[in-house]
Scaffold this active site. Sequence first.
Site, mmCIF file in Angstrom:
data_model
loop_
_atom_site.group_PDB
_atom_site.id
_atom_site.type_symbol
_atom_site.label_atom_id
_atom_site.label_comp_id
_atom_site.label_asym_id
_atom_site.label_seq_id
_atom_site.Cartn_x
_atom_site.Cartn_y
_atom_site.Cartn_z
ATOM 1 C CB SER A 20 -0.907 0.018 1.231
ATOM 2 O OG SER A 20 -1.575 1.262 1.291
ATOM 3 C CE LYS A 71 -11.796 -0.509 -2.051
ATOM 4 N NZ LYS A 71 -11.078 -0.045 -3.259
ATOM 5 C CG ASP A 108 -11.789 3.861 -5.029
ATOM 6 O OD1 ASP A 108 -10.763 4.420 -4.582
ATOM 7 O OD2 ASP A 108 -11.977 2.632 -4.965
ATOM 8 N N GLY A 246 -3.125 7.280 -13.560
ATOM 9 C CA GLY A 246 -3.995 6.879 -12.454
ATOM 10 C C GLY A 246 -3.509 7.262 -11.067
HETATM 11 P P1 NAP Z 1 -11.225 -6.169 -10.070
HETATM 12 O O1 NAP Z 1 -12.510 -5.935 -9.362
HETATM 13 O O2 NAP Z 1 -10.429 -7.402 -9.785
HETATM 14 O O3 NAP Z 1 -11.507 -6.112 -11.665
HETATM 15 C C1 NAP Z 1 -10.506 -6.417 -12.591
HETATM 16 C C2 NAP Z 1 -10.965 -6.041 -13.989
HETATM 17 O O4 NAP Z 1 -9.895 -6.325 -14.908
HETATM 18 C C3 NAP Z 1 -12.179 -6.829 -14.483
HETATM 19 O O5 NAP Z 1 -12.914 -6.027 -15.365
HETATM 20 C C4 NAP Z 1 -11.494 -7.996 -15.215
HETATM 21 O O6 NAP Z 1 -12.301 -8.622 -16.188
HETATM 22 C C5 NAP Z 1 -10.363 -7.278 -15.895
HETATM 23 N N1 NAP Z 1 -9.285 -8.199 -16.270
HETATM 24 C C6 NAP Z 1 -8.383 -8.788 -15.442
HETATM 25 N N2 NAP Z 1 -7.564 -9.590 -16.156
HETATM 26 C C7 NAP Z 1 -7.966 -9.516 -17.454
HETATM 27 C C8 NAP Z 1 -7.520 -10.124 -18.676
HETATM 28 N N3 NAP Z 1 -6.480 -10.965 -18.693
HETATM 29 N N4 NAP Z 1 -8.167 -9.799 -19.828
HETATM 30 C C9 NAP Z 1 -9.221 -8.938 -19.826
HETATM 31 N N5 NAP Z 1 -9.686 -8.339 -18.689
HETATM 32 C C10 NAP Z 1 -9.068 -8.628 -17.536
HETATM 33 O O7 NAP Z 1 -10.201 -4.961 -9.812
HETATM 34 P P2 NAP Z 1 -10.563 -3.428 -9.515
HETATM 35 O O8 NAP Z 1 -10.577 -3.206 -8.054
HETATM 36 O O9 NAP Z 1 -11.739 -3.043 -10.325
HETATM 37 O O10 NAP Z 1 -9.245 -2.691 -10.062
HETATM 38 C C11 NAP Z 1 -8.965 -2.608 -11.455
HETATM 39 C C12 NAP Z 1 -7.655 -1.848 -11.627
HETATM 40 O O11 NAP Z 1 -7.814 -0.501 -11.181
HETATM 41 C C13 NAP Z 1 -6.495 -2.422 -10.810
HETATM 42 O O12 NAP Z 1 -5.322 -2.398 -11.592
HETATM 43 C C14 NAP Z 1 -6.365 -1.481 -9.635
HETATM 44 O O13 NAP Z 1 -5.034 -1.394 -9.143
HETATM 45 C C15 NAP Z 1 -6.773 -0.165 -10.279
HETATM 46 N N6 NAP Z 1 -7.310 0.803 -9.308
HETATM 47 C C16 NAP Z 1 -6.717 2.018 -9.252
HETATM 48 C C17 NAP Z 1 -7.214 2.961 -8.377
HETATM 49 C C18 NAP Z 1 -6.537 4.309 -8.314
HETATM 50 O O14 NAP Z 1 -6.700 4.994 -7.313
HETATM 51 N N7 NAP Z 1 -5.820 4.708 -9.364
HETATM 52 C C19 NAP Z 1 -8.320 2.681 -7.565
HETATM 53 C C20 NAP Z 1 -8.920 1.423 -7.664
HETATM 54 C C21 NAP Z 1 -8.396 0.486 -8.549
HETATM 55 P P3 NAP Z 1 -13.178 -9.924 -15.802
HETATM 56 O O15 NAP Z 1 -14.416 -9.407 -15.147
HETATM 57 O O16 NAP Z 1 -13.431 -10.584 -17.102
HETATM 58 O O17 NAP Z 1 -12.319 -10.767 -14.885
#
Ligand code: NAP
Length: 279
Positions: A20, A71, A108, A246
């Site tokens: 983190s 969360k 977020d 991001g």
């Molecule tokens: P999550 O709930 O695990 O969702 C992951 C997403 O990525 C889903 O849409 C998933 O699709 C897709 N995905 C994963 N592997 C894939 C692949 N090989 N091919 C196609 N799609 C794929 O994660 P989350 O919490 O939403 O976070 C998503 C990203 O945002 C992460 O990298 C996280 O670090 C980032 N994030 C950044 C912030 C910030 O403050 N900048 C805040 C929150 C999150 P499926 O549904 O098909 O599995």
Amino acid sequence: MTDLPRIPLAGVIGHPIAHSRSPLLHGHWLARYGIKGHYIPMDIAQDDLPQALSMLPKLGFVGVNVTIPHKERVLKLAEVVTDRAALIGAANTLIFRADGKIHADNTDGVGFMANLRQLAPQWQASQGPAALFGAGGAARAVIAALIEAGIPEIRIANRTRLRAEVLQADFGGRLVVYDWLHAGEMLDGAALVINATSLGMTGKPDLRLPLDRLAAGTVATDLVYTPLMTPFLIEAQARGAHIVDGLGMLLHQGAPGFERWFGHRPEVDEATRAAVLGL
Ligand code: NAP
């Protein structure tokens, strides 16, 4: 003996927690504003979560950030849940109120919008459709924020189409689901393009979608911030898009919690970015 005022404590709970960046962020703000307080990373296993939440206020904690895997579960353990946290189905910020109640919020979406306002001030939600890749937890927060900001349409594509359809059912008619194989078509006339998948993150495959329909001047943003310049942002920039990384979303999502816990509205600027990047 006179009672000295308690030094406020806050922190981040998750499992694991070592990755983190929130301690760097809040530590930077505490030092910058000369606030007597501490922000501590805490590795809390799933089974220990209820007990930890009941103990932390007694130990002097005024609140915590929450990360994976807690969360969603903290919503059930909180007495007061903001509308946006309920809509998103997850919380990332808890406030331990003086009356003993736990207040849960999700910042977020606030962070996402504040980052765009700061780094792409020319973009307005009313300007046109957004194209969104991904349908996970982060996508939910982005959708809630965009709808609240008055976006006319959100086109969404996800590898697992059903997850995008669930979002459409939850958020309504402004969402239009595209097939993952045709995700590139969402870019026609889009004013904003967002990667909310984890693709492009260090150690994960790249987001490989055709960006030939991306018009120059479109705002393109990635939620992934390790690396800062993802392959998606590099290609979007080469096509003349205005890109927003991001990291700012991460910084801005921390601000509401900091203000509530420590009583000072923190700034997000180059010094904040440098502190979190360890520069
Ligand atoms: P999550 O709930 O695990 O969702 C992951 C997403 O990525 C889903 O849409 C998933 O699709 C897709 N995905 C994963 N592997 C894939 C692949 N090989 N091919 C196609 N799609 C794929 O994660 P989350 O919490 O939403 O976070 C998503 C990203 O945002 C992460 O990298 C996280 O670090 C980032 N994030 C950044 C912030 C910030 O403050 N900048 C805040 C929150 C999150 P499926 O549904 O098909 O599995």
